[in-house]
Design an enzyme around this catalytic site. Structure first.
Site, PDB file in Angstrom:
ATOM      1  N   CYS A 171      -7.167   2.917   6.026  1.00  0.00           N
ATOM      2  CA  CYS A 171      -6.436   4.080   7.078  1.00  0.00           C
ATOM      3  C   CYS A 171      -6.679   5.368   6.866  1.00  0.00           C
ATOM      4  O   CYS A 171      -6.371   5.806   5.855  1.00  0.00           O
ATOM      5  CB  CYS A 171      -4.642   4.068   7.580  1.00  0.00           C
ATOM      6  SG  CYS A 171      -3.997   4.680   8.758  1.00  0.00           S
ATOM      7  N   HIS A 196     -15.707  -0.413   7.334  1.00  0.00           N
ATOM      8  CA  HIS A 196     -15.857   0.898   8.084  1.00  0.00           C
ATOM      9  C   HIS A 196     -16.837   2.025   7.421  1.00  0.00           C
ATOM     10  O   HIS A 196     -16.464   2.883   6.854  1.00  0.00           O
ATOM     11  CB  HIS A 196     -14.341   1.272   8.185  1.00  0.00           C
ATOM     12  CG  HIS A 196     -14.801   2.637   9.236  1.00  0.00           C
ATOM     13  ND1 HIS A 196     -13.389   3.011  10.534  1.00  0.00           N
ATOM     14  CD2 HIS A 196     -15.281   3.529   9.895  1.00  0.00           C
ATOM     15  CE1 HIS A 196     -13.709   3.279  11.578  1.00  0.00           C
ATOM     16  NE2 HIS A 196     -14.715   3.902  11.099  1.00  0.00           N
ATOM     17  N   GLY A 245     -13.289  -2.252  16.853  1.00  0.00           N
ATOM     18  CA  GLY A 245     -11.958  -1.993  17.159  1.00  0.00           C
ATOM     19  C   GLY A 245     -11.377  -1.214  18.696  1.00  0.00           C
ATOM     20  O   GLY A 245     -11.414  -1.459  19.761  1.00  0.00           O
TER      21      GLY A 245
END
Length: 342
Positions: A109, A178, A235
């Site tokens: 994140c 990611h 996502g």
């Protein structure tokens, strides 16, 4: 291509189909109502919104509510984040009590309020800490532990090769990458060549899933064939468009692009999403949370502005149903002029 990739993918004792499609854990998006829609439309594995380890330990109501999972979602994982070993271990034990299928750790994140606490992508600056935090979680639960992370802090500190090997050594059962750095946030191109390199590292034996920029069946197939990962996590491509999972699977199987959902199907998704949100949180808070979703379901649809305003003002399911009926009638009358993109 590795011949072993042509069989099911396993995360510990969890069996997934060949090349599974995963729904990413997204704050304020990946709640039970949205996950139910994605499951209906083909998601193979889903995760909760990310949950603060400190919040769980403090018994914070919002954090505890995020632990809600349901049997129809399985397999489903709960994702936690934090920068303290003891807190992460304790939160993993709390998570275990609600019996998810796995525990996932968020080391990706990029949001400032998370990074400033030495959590999420903030841990990318300290691989030793990342390893200690992961060991603390693995040793505190019998559930399979997975990790979602990024390539590194910035282009000058891409450390995913070392991270992948060292986290595998801690005992994690899968790794999702990611393909951006923290500095990129969600901008620029995701660099999947790094994912391909990790997957083809002979020392890496756990499943490696790729994440970033997948927003169409064509791109999903191209990345599947080019980068050799074990599956794809989706996502932003699923926000307001849970149909993407089955569309990708259909394209993989047939080479055909399914037509986009009709207006009626989009309205039906909104109706179900609102109903399940109300059932989960209560009428008023459930519909307040729905406000962020209406526009997403109707991207590219003309004449939606008036209905959006009505949806945003609605505070009961009865009002939602009335607006849906009105919208169905309106779009049926204007007919072909409602095609996406016109």
């Amino acid at each position: 291509m590795n011949p072993y990739l042509c069989s099911m993918v396993k995360i510990g004792n969890i069996e997934l189909p060949d090349f599974p499609l995963l729904l990413a854990p997204m704050e304020d998006v990946s709640d039970p109502p949205f996950r139910k829609l994605c499951k209906m439309h083909g998601a193979d594995l889903m995760y909760s919104e990310f949950i603060s380890s400190e919040g769980l330990i403090r018994d914070a109501i919002k954090s505890r509510k995020k632990l809600d999972i349901f049997d129809y979602e399985r397999p489903v994982g709960i994702q936690i984040f934090g920068g303290d070993e003891e807190a992460m271990a304790m939160s993993a034990r709390i998570v275990e009590t609600v019996e998810p299928d796995l525990v996932d750790i968020n080391f990706g994140c990029p949001v400032k309020k998370v990074v400033c606490k030495g959590a999420g992508a903030g841990v990318l600056k300290d691989i030793d800490l990342m390893v200690r935090l992961t060991k603390a979680v693995v040793s505190s639960t019998h559930l399979p532990v997975t990790v979602k992370t990024r390539l590194g802090w910035d282009d000058n500190s891409i450390n995913i090769d070392e991270v992948a090997e060292r986290l595998q050594d801690t005992g994690i059962k899968a790794l999702t990458i990611h393909a951006r750095t923290r500095a990129q946030m969600y901008k620029g191109e995701a660099h999947w060549d790094h994912i391909s390199r990790i997957k083809n590292n002979p020392n890496i034996e756990i499943p490696v899933f790729g994440n970033g920029d997948i927003d169409s069946p064509e791109k999903a197939l191209a990345y599947k064939e080019k980068y050799d990962c074990d599956g794809i996590m989706i996502g932003r491509g699923a926000i307001g468009y849970p149909w993407i999972f089955n569309e990708i699977k259909h394209f993989f199987a047939t080479g055909e692009i399914l037509p986009p959902p009709t207006i009626s199907e989009r309205l039906e998704a909104v109706k179900n999403h609102a109903l399940w949100s109300v059932e989960w949180k209560g009428e008023r808070p459930g519909l307040v949370e729905m406000r962020q979703h209406y526009s997403n379901y109707f991207r590219g649809i003309p004449h939606f502005k008036e209905f959006k305003t009505k949806f945003l003002q609605a505070l009961s399911l009865t009002e939602i149903d009335e607006i849906i009926d009105e919208a169905n009638q309106f779009y049926a009358e204007v007919g072909s002029a409602t095609k996406v993109g016109e």
